[in-house]
Each structure stands twice: as C-alpha cells, then as structure tokens.
Motif scaffolding. Structure first.
Motif, PDB file in Angstrom:
ATOM      1  N   CYS A   1      -3.610 -22.816  -4.382  1.00 53.62           N
ATOM      2  CA  CYS A   1      -4.520 -21.518  -4.833  1.00 53.62           C
ATOM      3  C   CYS A   1      -3.590 -20.359  -4.735  1.00 53.62           C
ATOM      4  O   CYS A   1      -3.107 -19.850  -3.784  1.00 53.62           O
ATOM      5  CB  CYS A   1      -5.614 -21.596  -3.915  1.00 53.62           C
ATOM      6  N   ALA A   2      -3.633 -19.743  -5.867  1.00 56.26           N
ATOM      7  CA  ALA A   2      -2.953 -18.166  -5.980  1.00 56.26           C
ATOM      8  C   ALA A   2      -3.888 -17.176  -6.643  1.00 56.26           C
ATOM      9  O   ALA A   2      -4.545 -17.543  -7.627  1.00 56.26           O
ATOM     10  CB  ALA A   2      -1.633 -18.410  -6.690  1.00 56.26           C
ATOM     11  N   ASP A   3      -4.150 -16.266  -5.798  1.00 50.17           N
ATOM     12  CA  ASP A   3      -5.065 -15.037  -6.222  1.00 50.17           C
ATOM     13  C   ASP A   3      -4.441 -14.028  -7.240  1.00 50.17           C
ATOM     14  O   ASP A   3      -4.992 -12.880  -7.525  1.00 50.17           O
ATOM     15  CB  ASP A   3      -5.604 -14.306  -5.052  1.00 50.17           C
ATOM     16  N   ARG A   4      -3.073 -14.257  -7.528  1.00 47.87           N
ATOM     17  CA  ARG A   4      -2.426 -13.119  -8.449  1.00 47.87           C
ATOM     18  C   ARG A   4      -1.527 -14.061  -9.309  1.00 47.87           C
ATOM     19  O   ARG A   4      -1.262 -15.531  -9.393  1.00 47.87           O
ATOM     20  CB  ARG A   4      -1.539 -12.313  -7.380  1.00 47.87           C
ATOM     21  N   ARG A   5      -1.066 -13.459 -10.361  1.00 45.79           N
ATOM     22  CA  ARG A   5      -0.201 -13.937 -11.582  1.00 45.79           C
ATOM     23  C   ARG A   5       1.276 -14.098 -10.752  1.00 45.79           C
ATOM     24  O   ARG A   5       1.667 -13.031 -10.264  1.00 45.79           O
ATOM     25  CB  ARG A   5      -0.175 -13.079 -12.635  1.00 45.79           C
ATOM     26  N   LEU A   6       1.918 -15.054 -11.102  1.00 44.61           N
ATOM     27  CA  LEU A   6       2.993 -15.634 -10.508  1.00 44.61           C
ATOM     28  C   LEU A   6       4.095 -15.445 -11.658  1.00 44.61           C
ATOM     29  O   LEU A   6       3.876 -16.059 -12.794  1.00 44.61           O
ATOM     30  CB  LEU A   6       3.168 -16.863  -9.762  1.00 44.61           C
ATOM     31  N   ASP A   7       5.401 -15.169 -11.335  1.00 42.23           N
ATOM     32  CA  ASP A   7       6.681 -15.438 -12.132  1.00 42.23           C
ATOM     33  C   ASP A   7       7.269 -16.733 -11.915  1.00 42.23           C
ATOM     34  O   ASP A   7       6.604 -17.468 -11.131  1.00 42.23           O
ATOM     35  CB  ASP A   7       7.456 -14.345 -12.169  1.00 42.23           C
ATOM     36  N   SER A   8       8.030 -17.153 -12.892  1.00 41.88           N
ATOM     37  CA  SER A   8       8.634 -18.493 -12.676  1.00 41.88           C
ATOM     38  C   SER A   8       9.466 -18.790 -11.525  1.00 41.88           C
ATOM     39  O   SER A   8       9.325 -19.961 -11.158  1.00 41.88           O
ATOM     40  CB  SER A   8       9.557 -18.662 -14.022  1.00 41.88           C
ATOM     41  N   MET A   9       9.939 -17.849 -10.729  1.00 44.52           N
ATOM     42  CA  MET A   9      10.642 -17.818  -9.786  1.00 44.52           C
ATOM     43  C   MET A   9       9.763 -18.419  -8.549  1.00 44.52           C
ATOM     44  O   MET A   9      10.009 -19.167  -7.786  1.00 44.52           O
ATOM     45  CB  MET A   9      11.591 -16.382  -9.368  1.00 44.52           C
ATOM     46  N   LEU A  10       8.551 -17.637  -8.404  1.00 42.66           N
ATOM     47  CA  LEU A  10       7.864 -17.724  -7.398  1.00 42.66           C
ATOM     48  C   LEU A  10       6.878 -19.175  -7.642  1.00 42.66           C
ATOM     49  O   LEU A  10       6.844 -19.921  -6.511  1.00 42.66           O
ATOM     50  CB  LEU A  10       6.714 -16.682  -7.076  1.00 42.66           C
ATOM     51  N   THR A  11       6.535 -19.448  -8.728  1.00 48.19           N
ATOM     52  CA  THR A  11       5.759 -20.589  -9.242  1.00 48.19           C
ATOM     53  C   THR A  11       6.865 -21.941  -9.029  1.00 48.19           C
ATOM     54  O   THR A  11       6.220 -22.943  -8.222  1.00 48.19           O
ATOM     55  CB  THR A  11       5.739 -20.610 -10.699  1.00 48.19           C
ATOM     56  N   ALA A  12       8.007 -21.908  -9.360  1.00 45.36           N
ATOM     57  CA  ALA A  12       8.929 -22.930  -9.222  1.00 45.36           C
ATOM     58  C   ALA A  12       8.959 -23.227  -7.575  1.00 45.36           C
ATOM     59  O   ALA A  12       8.790 -24.445  -7.027  1.00 45.36           O
ATOM     60  CB  ALA A  12      10.222 -22.693  -9.608  1.00 45.36           C
ATOM     61  N   ARG A  13       9.201 -22.200  -6.776  1.00 40.79           N
ATOM     62  CA  ARG A  13       9.331 -22.248  -5.125  1.00 40.79           C
ATOM     63  C   ARG A  13       8.096 -23.007  -4.610  1.00 40.79           C
ATOM     64  O   ARG A  13       7.945 -23.868  -3.784  1.00 40.79           O
ATOM     65  CB  ARG A  13       9.539 -21.071  -4.465  1.00 40.79           C
ATOM     66  N   ALA A  14       6.864 -22.622  -5.293  1.00 45.75           N
ATOM     67  CA  ALA A  14       5.628 -22.985  -4.837  1.00 45.75           C
ATOM     68  C   ALA A  14       5.242 -24.488  -5.173  1.00 45.75           C
ATOM     69  O   ALA A  14       4.855 -25.516  -4.413  1.00 45.75           O
ATOM     70  CB  ALA A  14       4.350 -22.365  -5.500  1.00 45.75           C
ATOM     71  N   LEU A  15       5.756 -24.780  -6.316  1.00 43.30           N
ATOM     72  CA  LEU A  15       5.693 -26.331  -6.699  1.00 43.30           C
ATOM     73  C   LEU A  15       6.541 -27.129  -6.165  1.00 43.30           C
ATOM     74  O   LEU A  15       6.168 -28.253  -5.539  1.00 43.30           O
ATOM     75  CB  LEU A  15       6.111 -26.437  -8.369  1.00 43.30           C
ATOM     76  N   ALA A  16       7.936 -26.798  -5.533  1.00 37.13           N
ATOM     77  CA  ALA A  16       8.741 -27.488  -4.878  1.00 37.13           C
ATOM     78  C   ALA A  16       8.114 -27.632  -3.428  1.00 37.13           C
ATOM     79  O   ALA A  16       7.933 -28.647  -2.823  1.00 37.13           O
ATOM     80  CB  ALA A  16      10.020 -26.876  -4.844  1.00 37.13           C
ATOM     81  N   ALA A  17       7.600 -26.593  -2.807  1.00 35.83           N
ATOM     82  CA  ALA A  17       7.062 -26.777  -1.359  1.00 35.83           C
ATOM     83  C   ALA A  17       5.877 -27.763  -1.385  1.00 35.83           C
ATOM     84  O   ALA A  17       5.948 -28.546  -0.598  1.00 35.83           O
ATOM     85  CB  ALA A  17       6.693 -25.319  -0.935  1.00 35.83           C
ATOM     86  N   ALA A  18       4.877 -27.592  -2.490  1.00 32.33           N
ATOM     87  CA  ALA A  18       3.921 -28.457  -2.383  1.00 32.33           C
ATOM     88  C   ALA A  18       4.201 -29.866  -2.594  1.00 32.33           C
ATOM     89  O   ALA A  18       3.454 -30.866  -1.753  1.00 32.33           O
ATOM     90  CB  ALA A  18       2.779 -27.926  -3.481  1.00 32.33           C
TER      91      ALA A  18
END
Length: 255
Positions: free
Chosen positions: A85-102
């Motif tokens: 769950c993200a309450d803001r728009r994410l760029d590819s750098m943060l999105t990739a880190r979030a996917l990897a962590a999840a």
C-alpha cells in the motif's frame, strides 16, 4: 516453489484522461491491470502446471484501489495476492525496491514474471531494477518460456523479427512480451472464487528496505497534440512512389 507475478494498476487506455494540477491525471476513471502483465499472469499459471508444487503470487505496489487488479490476477490464475500500500506515486527506483522487499519477506522466489513495460509510464526499467535488487538474471520481451531443471530457457524477440535464446538459472526475472501467449480471461466462477482468495496488505513504509539515493519526479504532463494534415498523392504508380520517397526523405526525414 513460488512464482511471483508483478502487476501494475494502470488507467484504461480507452478512458478520457484529464490532467490535474499540471502533473497528475484525474483518477476518477477506469483502472485495470496493465495489459502486458496479463501475459505474465497467464504464463505463470501455465508454468505452475509444469513445476511440481508451484504457487503463483501476484504482487502490486499501489493504492487501495489496486485490490481490484489483484483480484483480476487471481481470477486469471494467481493463487493469492500481496498489495504493497502506497499513498503516493512512486518512480521505478522505489517501486523495484518495494517489490523486491515484499517478495523476500513473503518467501524465496523461483521465478518472477511481469510485463515488459507498463502502458502508462513505458519506462521499461522496473524489472531490471528488481532483478538487480534480488541479485538474479533477467530477460525482457520474452515470447517463449521452457522450464528445465534449475531454471528456464527463454526466447526474446528482437528487432526485425530476430530472437535471442537465453538460458536463465533460477531464480530469475522474466518480462513478458505480447507474443508470449494469449491472455486467459476469467469466467464468472473464476471471478467469484477470486473474491474469496487471500490478499496480504503491507504498508510501504513498513517494508525492510533502504530508500534509493536518487529519485525521479514528474514535473509536468501535457496532452499529445496531433497536427496531422492529410495530403493526396496523385499520378501513376511510379510517380507516386517517387513523391512518397521524396516526402519521407526531405520532409519527414525518416530515410
């Protein structure tokens, strides 16, 4: 074995999209699963049948409304879903880190699939960044996947119809192209069953990950302006061909 499919919640390309505050779109429109990701979900479900004990998990980084996209993925064949769950728009750098962590928090991946790009941003970076954070190989524009002991053999479509054949050891990231398969669209029973399946919700800020040193921000959005002027070319076939070549070379400058 766990097969993860990264799906994105994107605006319907058929919707009338309006720009708000100069750098965001009006979100009171229809959103759906990124079309390229439909190929990834379909392929993950197919591979599950060929890999003993495999489970397909759909993962999405977005706001609460993306639960609908995860339900679509489960109706197409995913066993369960994870919504970061993200309450803001994410760029590819943060999105990739979030996917990897999840993914790491959920378990050890055997395969990670996704579409080769998203129809909204078209950045084609997230999957490569994800592979980097997972420390695994990646292939993009994949149009054929053959599982084998310890990994997969993939065919990647290149320019002019040529293909690369790559052998990837598992775990690995596979970015699906349109030629990979025909998406399996769900039946009404599939949709009803998907409503009962598990979606694990994780807050973005609670994931164990380092924030990237840099970031990317959209400064402004502008609607595409099309100023096409039709032109009729007359004459016999030879003269029309010469005129067309002249226009492409001297005016359009594409030759």
């Amino acid at each position: 074995m766990k097969i993860y499919v990264c799906v994105k919640h994107v605006p319907d390309s058929a919707a009338t999209i309006s720009i708000r505050d100069n750098n965001r779109i009006e979100e009171k429109i229809t959103f759906l699963m990124n079309p390229y990701d439909e190929h990834a979900v379909t392929e993950a479900a197919r591979l599950r049948g060929q890999i003993p004990g495999a489970e397909v998990i759909a993962v999405c980084v977005s706001g609460p409304a993306a639960e609908n996209t995860l339900r679509s993925a489960m109706a197409m064949g995913a066993d369960r879903g994870i919504l970061v769950c993200a309450d803001r728009r994410l760029d590819s750098m943060l999105t990739a880190r979030a996917l990897a962590a999840a993914i790491r928090e959920d378990g050890a991946p055997y395969l990670v699939l996704a579409g080769k790009e998203s129809i909204d941003a078209e950045g084609m970076q997230t999957m490569f960044r994800l592979a980097r954070h997972l420390g695994v190989p990646a292939a993009t524009h994949v149009v054929k996947v053959l599982p084998e002991a310890g990994g997969v053999v993939v065919e990647c479509e290149k320019e002019a119809g040529s293909r690369d054949v790559l052998r990837l050891t598992a775990p690995c990231v596979i970015a699906a192209g349109r030629g990979l398969n025909t998406p399996r669209y769900p039946t009404l029973p599939d949709i009803l069953k998907a409503r009962k399946r598990e979606i694990k919700k994780v807050d973005l800020d609670q994931l164990p990950m380092e924030k990237p040193a840099g970031s990317m921000e959209i400064l402004s959005l502008e609607p595409v302006s099309e100023n096409r002027v039709p032109r009729e070319i007359t004459g016999d076939a030879a003269s029309m061909a010469r005129e067309l070549v002249r226009i492409l070379r001297e005016e359009a400058k594409v030759l």
